[in-house]
Design an enzyme around this catalytic site. Structure first.
Site, PDB file in Angstrom:
ATOM      1  N   VAL A 143      12.853  -7.718  23.915  1.00  0.00           N
ATOM      2  CA  VAL A 143      14.261  -7.770  23.494  1.00  0.00           C
ATOM      3  C   VAL A 143      14.408  -7.341  22.036  1.00  0.00           C
ATOM      4  O   VAL A 143      15.268  -6.536  21.681  1.00  0.00           O
ATOM      5  CB  VAL A 143      14.831  -9.199  23.687  1.00  0.00           C
ATOM      6  N   ASP A 202       7.411  -9.251  12.710  1.00  0.00           N
ATOM      7  CA  ASP A 202       6.520  -9.893  13.675  1.00  0.00           C
ATOM      8  C   ASP A 202       5.300 -10.398  12.948  1.00  0.00           C
ATOM      9  O   ASP A 202       4.723  -9.689  12.131  1.00  0.00           O
ATOM     10  CB  ASP A 202       6.116  -8.908  14.788  1.00  0.00           C
ATOM     11  N   LEU A 208      20.067  -6.881  28.947  1.00  0.00           N
ATOM     12  CA  LEU A 208      19.299  -5.646  29.089  1.00  0.00           C
ATOM     13  C   LEU A 208      18.332  -5.749  30.260  1.00  0.00           C
ATOM     14  O   LEU A 208      17.601  -6.730  30.372  1.00  0.00           O
ATOM     15  CB  LEU A 208      18.491  -5.381  27.816  1.00  0.00           C
ATOM     16  N   ARG A 209      18.338  -4.722  31.101  1.00  0.00           N
ATOM     17  CA  ARG A 209      17.357  -4.685  32.182  1.00  0.00           C
ATOM     18  C   ARG A 209      16.176  -3.840  31.743  1.00  0.00           C
ATOM     19  O   ARG A 209      16.369  -2.779  31.153  1.00  0.00           O
ATOM     20  CB  ARG A 209      17.960  -4.050  33.442  1.00  0.00           C
ATOM     21  N   GLU A 210      14.982  -4.315  32.032  1.00  0.00           N
ATOM     22  CA  GLU A 210      13.805  -3.526  31.678  1.00  0.00           C
ATOM     23  C   GLU A 210      13.880  -2.196  32.423  1.00  0.00           C
ATOM     24  O   GLU A 210      14.307  -2.133  33.569  1.00  0.00           O
ATOM     25  CB  GLU A 210      12.523  -4.280  32.035  1.00  0.00           C
ATOM     26  N   GLY A 262      13.923  -7.092  49.583  1.00  0.00           N
ATOM     27  CA  GLY A 262      12.580  -6.641  49.216  1.00  0.00           C
ATOM     28  C   GLY A 262      11.598  -7.785  49.290  1.00  0.00           C
ATOM     29  O   GLY A 262      11.719  -8.666  50.153  1.00  0.00           O
ATOM     30  N   CYS A 321      12.541 -12.635  33.270  1.00  0.00           N
ATOM     31  CA  CYS A 321      13.808 -13.372  33.128  1.00  0.00           C
ATOM     32  C   CYS A 321      14.157 -14.257  34.322  1.00  0.00           C
ATOM     33  O   CYS A 321      14.233 -15.466  34.189  1.00  0.00           O
ATOM     34  CB  CYS A 321      14.943 -12.387  32.882  1.00  0.00           C
TER      35      CYS A 321
HETATM   36  C1  UDX Z   1      17.301  -9.120  34.297  1.00  0.00           C
HETATM   37  C2  UDX Z   1      18.840  -9.006  34.209  1.00  0.00           C
HETATM   38  O1  UDX Z   1      19.311  -8.017  35.118  1.00  0.00           O
HETATM   39  C3  UDX Z   1      19.265  -8.684  32.790  1.00  0.00           C
HETATM   40  O2  UDX Z   1      20.676  -8.662  32.696  1.00  0.00           O
HETATM   41  C4  UDX Z   1      18.694  -9.783  31.900  1.00  0.00           C
HETATM   42  O3  UDX Z   1      19.095  -9.702  30.621  1.00  0.00           O
HETATM   43  C5  UDX Z   1      17.180  -9.775  31.991  1.00  0.00           C
HETATM   44  O4  UDX Z   1      16.819 -10.041  33.344  1.00  0.00           O
HETATM   45  P1  UDX Z   1      15.259  -7.438  34.505  1.00  0.00           P
HETATM   46  O5  UDX Z   1      14.402  -8.658  34.606  1.00  0.00           O
HETATM   47  O6  UDX Z   1      14.836  -6.354  33.591  1.00  0.00           O
HETATM   48  O7  UDX Z   1      16.753  -7.826  34.061  1.00  0.00           O
HETATM   49  O8  UDX Z   1      15.347  -6.784  35.952  1.00  0.00           O
HETATM   50  P2  UDX Z   1      16.432  -6.631  37.095  1.00  0.00           P
HETATM   51  O9  UDX Z   1      16.779  -5.204  37.229  1.00  0.00           O
HETATM   52  O10 UDX Z   1      17.538  -7.580  36.952  1.00  0.00           O
HETATM   53  O11 UDX Z   1      15.543  -7.035  38.364  1.00  0.00           O
HETATM   54  C6  UDX Z   1      14.941  -8.329  38.442  1.00  0.00           C
HETATM   55  C7  UDX Z   1      14.117  -8.447  39.697  1.00  0.00           C
HETATM   56  O12 UDX Z   1      14.955  -8.448  40.852  1.00  0.00           O
HETATM   57  C8  UDX Z   1      13.123  -7.292  39.923  1.00  0.00           C
HETATM   58  O13 UDX Z   1      11.921  -7.816  40.443  1.00  0.00           O
HETATM   59  C9  UDX Z   1      13.812  -6.414  40.952  1.00  0.00           C
HETATM   60  O14 UDX Z   1      12.916  -5.662  41.721  1.00  0.00           O
HETATM   61  C10 UDX Z   1      14.526  -7.471  41.790  1.00  0.00           C
HETATM   62  N1  UDX Z   1      15.727  -6.964  42.480  1.00  0.00           N
HETATM   63  C11 UDX Z   1      16.788  -6.489  41.772  1.00  0.00           C
HETATM   64  C12 UDX Z   1      15.786  -7.022  43.862  1.00  0.00           C
HETATM   65  O15 UDX Z   1      14.837  -7.464  44.532  1.00  0.00           O
HETATM   66  N2  UDX Z   1      16.920  -6.587  44.492  1.00  0.00           N
HETATM   67  C13 UDX Z   1      17.998  -6.112  43.808  1.00  0.00           C
HETATM   68  O16 UDX Z   1      18.996  -5.742  44.460  1.00  0.00           O
HETATM   69  C14 UDX Z   1      17.927  -6.057  42.407  1.00  0.00           C
END
Ligand code: UDX
Length: 484
Positions: free
Chosen positions: A11, A30, A152-154, A272, A279
């Site tokens: 982040v 850091d 933010l999404r990774e 899935g 997160c």
């Molecule tokens: C998440 C939130 O989306 C973001 O707003 C927050 O700030 C941080 O956490 P992130 O962890 O980067 O982001 O990934 P994200 O795209 O949300 O996916 C999380 C998990 O859910 C992944 O393992 C992904 O594969 C899974 N996922 C996501 C599903 O299985 N199905 C979906 O439809 C969407």
């Protein structure tokens, strides 16, 4: 504005680079000597699209690095805390890093500063940070504490930051609220998008965006509630996919039917092998713990977490149905990261599934475009081989398993893969490929909540085979064996 960002994890690094991009002077601090040295050498320690370019653009100009908080915070109006809040053994967020940073900042108050929490933290954390600072001698009025949750999404974090749909800031004073507003002003008034040297991300345009100003407690809750809701959507669709498998319906059709209701929406309805990452798993258990502390038994969240764990077992059952026995089988695996577009393997369902398969005696050849280096220390076995191309993984394997939704896995040459596999079996945990295309290519193809496919199967046959596979898992194993 001069901004200090504490913590160069995921982040902090993205936020620091993006604040520099929208015109601020940023010092990223850091105290980890390895991270500090790597950043100073010009390296980008994480795999994140567009981040290396942004770091290169601003490094040494509007973005500098430091291992000394006092120097870094001198003259800063905003100090952003982006330190880790890992879960403890009860699932609660461990706030010891936040506390020690709050103490440290107290000795750096050369001017008024807003101390901004960006880490996901329980309600009351801002109050605690404020209290710690007062106890450590910071005069009342010299600092405010605010909350600015990130969404933010990774994999798409830079795009999410620069083209947000909303910015949430929680502050309890006008002065702090004004600092936060100025931090994001170039995005709010759109002036950033008019700058000639802005970082262009193709296909992305400025979109209507909301600046939501709340109290600190509300902002802290917004972050937890957002992540819990998204995780709930994923578990919901995974549960529906399980029913699709049982009755022979197709989750893609069901998704289309429910997702086209605007009140529900299509996003985050991909079934899935369950959600992972740094997160959702952590925030769900922390939110559950927060609710318990407040006297509310948030059982819905328990169910969301339980469905998520079950999803991995469901996938493993599909592997067993397709292959009958696991011991001695040689499996090709595509994917280690918790989702496509990142090298992050924290709480990755792919890792846990591979561990189970190794435990059951399989040999595995795995390919991931970015997460291999991180996985080597986690998956230690003489039966796993990390290979550098998907085609190397599939060579002579008994089946191919897809565990991460990397876009490039969709583009592979499945004709060639068909020839290189020992048996033409694919078990797709991410529904990445088309059932019809796989049938056409002569595969036995199993996915999540969609009818199983066999070579050239007709639509009706697909549905019958799906029902049979649920009723008689071993029979499908036998089909796979006879395909040999
Ligand atoms: C998440 C939130 O989306 C973001 O707003 C927050 O700030 C941080 O956490 P992130 O962890 O980067 O982001 O990934 P994200 O795209 O949300 O996916 C999380 C998990 O859910 C992944 O393992 C992904 O594969 C899974 N996922 C996501 C599903 O299985 N199905 C979906 O439809 C969407």
């Amino acid at each position: 504005m001069r901004i200090t960002v504490i913590g160069s994890g995921y982040v902090g690094l993205v936020a620091g680079a993006c604040f520099a991009e929208i015109g601020h002077d940023v010092v990223l601090v850091d105290n980890d000597p390895l991270k500090f040295a790597a950043l100073s050498r010009g390296e980008c320690p994480i795999h994140e699209e567009h981040l290396p370019e942004l770091l290169a653009k601003h490094r040494g100009k509007r973005l500098t690095f430091s291992d000394n908080l006092k120097q870094a915070a001198a003259g800063a109006e905003a100090v952003v805390m982006a330190v880790g809040t890992p879960p403890n053994k009860n699932g609660e967020a461990d706030l010891s890093y936040v506390e020690s940073v709050a103490r440290e900042i107290s000795s750096c108050m050369d001017s008024y500063k807003v101390v901004i929490g960006k880490s996901t933290v329980p309600v009351y954390t801002s109050d605690w940070v404020r209290r710690i600072m007062l106890l450590n001698g910071v005069p009342e009025g010299m600092a405010d504490v605010a909350s600015n949750p990130e969404f933010l999404r990774e994999g798409t974090a830079v795009a999410d930051f620069l083209y947000p749909d909303r910015i949430v800031v929680g502050a309890n004073t006008e002065r702090a609220s004004d600092v936060l507003h100025r931090m994001y002003l170039p995005l709010i008034d759109g002036s950033y998008y008019a700058t000639a040297d802005r970082f262009v991300i193709s296909d992305l345009q400025r979109r209507p965006m909301q600046f939501i100003s709340t109290t600190t407690k509300s902002a802290e809750l917004i972050k937890y509630a957002s992540n819990a809701f998204l995780a709930m959507k994923i578990s919901f669709i995974n549960a529906v996919a399980t029913i699709c498998d049982a009755v022979g319906a197709d989750i893609d059709q069901v998704r289309e039917g429910i997702g086209s209701d605007e009140r529900i929406g299509r996003r985050f309805l991909n079934p899935g092998i369950g959600y992972g990452g740094s997160c959702f798993p952590k925030d769900l258990s922390a939110y559950h713990a927060v609710a318990r502390e407040c006297g509310y038994d948030f059982r819905l969240l328990e169910e969301v977490m339980d469905i998520n764990t079950q999803q991995r077992h469901r996938f493993l059952r599909k592997v067993r149905s397709a292959l009958w026995t696991i011991r001695g089988k040689r499996l090709a695996v595509l994917g280690l990261a918790f989702k496509g577009g990142t090298d992050d393997i924290r709480e990755s369902p792919a890792i846990s599934i591979i561990e189970s398969l190794l435990g059951e005696g399989a040999s595995i050849r795995v390919y991931d475009p970015a997460a291999t280096a991180r996985s080597r220390n986690v998956l230690v076995s003489d039966r796993i081989e990390f290979v550098s191309s998907p085609y190397e993984a599939t060579e002579d394997a008994d089946a191919l398993l897809i565990l991460t939704d990397w876009a490039e896995f969709k583009q592979l040459d499945y004709k060639t893969i068909h020839k290189s596999l020992r048996y033409p079996i694919i078990i797709d945990g991410r529904n990445l490929l088309s059932c019809a295309a796989m049938s056409e290519l002569g595969y036995y193809y199993t996915s999540m909540g969609r009818p199983d496919v066999s070579p050239q199967s007709s639509r009706q046959e697909l549905q019958v085979s799906s029902v049979l596979s649920t009723m008689m898992p071993v029979a499908v194993g036998a089909v796979a064996e006879s395909a040999a």
